[in-house]
Structure formats: C-alpha cells, structure tokens
Design an enzyme around this catalytic site. Structure first.
Site, PDB file in Angstrom:
ATOM      1  N   SER A   1       0.843  -1.197   0.000  1.00 42.40           N
ATOM      2  CA  SER A   1       0.000   0.000   0.000  1.00 42.40           C
ATOM      3  C   SER A   1       0.876   1.245   0.000  1.00 42.40           C
ATOM      4  CB  SER A   1      -0.982  -0.048   1.167  1.00 42.40           C
ATOM      5  OG  SER A   1      -2.021   0.882   0.991  1.00 42.40           O
TER       6      SER A   1
ATOM      7  N   ASP B   1      -9.782  -3.691  -6.177  1.00 40.19           N
ATOM      8  CA  ASP B   1      -9.071  -2.660  -5.443  1.00 40.19           C
ATOM      9  C   ASP B   1      -9.038  -1.395  -6.286  1.00 40.19           C
ATOM     10  OD1 ASP B   1      -7.343  -1.083  -3.947  1.00 40.19           O
ATOM     11  OD2 ASP B   1      -5.612  -2.409  -4.158  1.00 40.19           O
TER      12      ASP B   1
ATOM     13  N   HIS C   1      -8.200  -4.834  -1.371  1.00 39.03           N
ATOM     14  CA  HIS C   1      -6.981  -4.181  -0.890  1.00 39.03           C
ATOM     15  C   HIS C   1      -6.671  -4.619   0.540  1.00 39.03           C
ATOM     16  CE1 HIS C   1      -4.047  -0.812  -0.898  1.00 39.03           C
ATOM     17  NE2 HIS C   1      -4.310  -0.764   0.399  1.00 39.03           N
TER      18      HIS C   1
END
Length: 302
Positions: free
Chosen positions: A157, A247, A277
């Site tokens: 991320s 995502d 995600h």
C-alpha cells in the site's frame, strides 16, 4: 447506508470468504478525518512464526526491526520493508506478522522501517526515512549476513509507494522492488477508482484523505511514481507488482507495470481475483498464495 453485500450474491466480484472478511473489517474501521481513531483501529493481527532473531534497532535515525531467520548464514538477500497505512497509521507492530512470514519463507534478512507518519510529518519525511534506511542496509549488508548486491526494497500500500520512490531515487542500489497494491498516482482518475471506490474496505474517500495528509506536489514522481519520466524508469531493477482485482488502486499498478515493461524493466504482475486491498497475509487462500509467491520471488533475488 451499508455497502455490504450478501456473501452469496452471484454479482459480487469478491469471493464469499473475502466478502465476509471485507465487511467485518470495514464495519470496525473509522472513516477518514481522524488520525488518532484510524491509528487506534490499526491493531496487529495474529502473531507470525517464531524466528531465530528479531531485534529492534535504529538505522539512519529511524526505528527499525530486523528479522533474521538464520543468524550466521551469509550471502542472503536483504529486504528493506515499508509498511502500509496511508502514510498516516500502522508501524512495526501492525506488520510484524507479515514481516515474520516473509523472512521465514524467503530465508532473507528483513528490515522493517518505522518511518515518520503524516500529518505530523508530511512529505518528504517518510520518503527520506525510506532512502536513509536503504542506504544504511546496503552499507551494512555483510554484517547482517547478506550480499550487498542482493538488496530488495519492498512495501505494501503506501509502503509500496515508498518502495517505488526509493528505487527511483537509488539507481543501481537495489536488486529488486516488490510493490504490493501501491498507490502510484495522486490524481486517482483510473477506472478502478470508480469501480471499487466503495464497498471494498479501502475506499476512495480514505485514499483521497491519505493523499491530503501526506502532501507534496502530486505531479512529482517522488509523490506519484506513475508520473516519473521514461528515462528514469529504464534503470529500475527486476520488479514484482502484487495486486488485488477488487481494489481501487489496481489500475495504477497495471499502468506502472506497462510503463516499466516499455522501459525494458523485468516486471512481473500477479493479479489476484476475488480479493480486496490489504489481502496479503489475510486468512484467505489468495492471501496465503500471494505471500508465499512474494517470498519465493525474494528468495530468487539474483
């Protein structure tokens, strides 16, 4: 109004198990706007495997945690790992289990980076912490039982963003970059943002707020690596990009992979269907497969 779906809904692109987990996680997660509330919600999950050596240290003025599955060995890969959390939350403890699993499965020494968080420390604080630890790790690789030519920068991320930026800033200094569902463009104008911006745990509203807290010029490649000039990409190392199909950041990862391939970079994309995600390491078949595959890729660092 809730965005949750029935886990058996045939129109839901998430697997039933992923839908159940997604909705549980989303129900207990605060909306954007309060760093303290988000940090309080980002608690560690189940513990990871025991390792021969796990120790906390300070590298280039930055707190780090060093995971060594086989002290005394030599010539191994050395992984500098940057945690996710929107540059605002998470840290060494929240990602401890993931780091333990990656180190255990890959045999690599892993250095997890406790970089400074926004909004107290906006861009370029985290960017500079990441590069400082990378250079520290490379200089001390042999003392850690690693090959200085086998240093990899990795992250999930927002940590994937920092890993990509670090590779751009350190040409010739890393042998690989592992980018797990990274945000790569502050513009947030891809089709996947529209398709998966609500109802899949990580929302477009959260992501936009994270970008605001992080700051920096959204056009700058050290903020938005997808906007890096072509000549800056050609010297990047072998790359693995791990993405979730459901995502909002999916298309940014795919676009970056295409740019890297055009620049002649050895780039592999692994796109996992039916997950959202944050799935890496979650108790889902795709999460376990992605983590095992990433560890094998790290172990194969030339």
């Amino acid at each position: 109004m809730s965005d949750a779906r029935d886990p058996g809904d045939p129109g839901d692109p998430l697997s039933p198990a992923a839908r159940r987990l997604c909705d549980v996680m989303a129900a207990g997660f605060p909306g954007p706007g309060d760093p303290a509330a988000l940090r309080a919600a980002a608690v560690p999950g189940p513990p990871g495997p025991a390792l021969a050596s796990v120790r906390d240290a300070v590298a280039a003025g930055v707190p780090v945690r060093i995971y060594d599955p086989a002290p005394g060995a030599a010539g191994r890969p050395l992984v500098v790992y940057l945690h996710g959390g929107g540059w605002v939350m998470c840290g060494l403890d929240t990602h401890d289990a993931t780091c333990r699993k990656l180190a255990a499965a890959s045999g690599a020494v892993l250095v997890s980076v406790g970089y400074r968080l926004a909004p107290e420390h906006p861009w370029p604080a985290a960017r500079d912490d990441a590069l400082g630890v990378l250079l520290w790790a490379r200089a001390g690789a042999e003392a850690l039982g690693c090959d200085p030519g086998r240093v990899v920068v990795a992250g999930d991320s927002s940590g994937g963003n920092l890993a990509a930026v670090t590779a751009l800033r350190a040409p010739g200094q890393v042998a690989g970059q592992l980018l797990v569902y990274p945000p790569l463009d502050a513009a947030m104008d891809s089709a996947s943002v529209t398709a998966y911006g609500r109802g899949y745990f990580h929302t477009a509203a959260h992501m936009a707020w994270y970008w605001e807290q992080y700051g920096g010029d959204p056009e700058h490649p050290h903020v938005s690596p997808l906007r890096a000039p072509a000549e800056g990409l050609s010297g990047l190392p072998r790359t693995l990009i791990v993405l979730a199909d459901c995502d909002l950041l999916r298309d940014e990862g795919l676009a970056y992979a295409r740019r890297l391939a055009r620049a002649g970079v050895d780039c592999e994309v692994r796109l996992y269907p039916g997950v959202f995600h944050g799935f890496l390491g979650l108790p889902l078949p795709a999460g376990r497969a992605a983590l095992a595959g990433a560890a094998a890729w790290l172990a194969a660092t030339p």
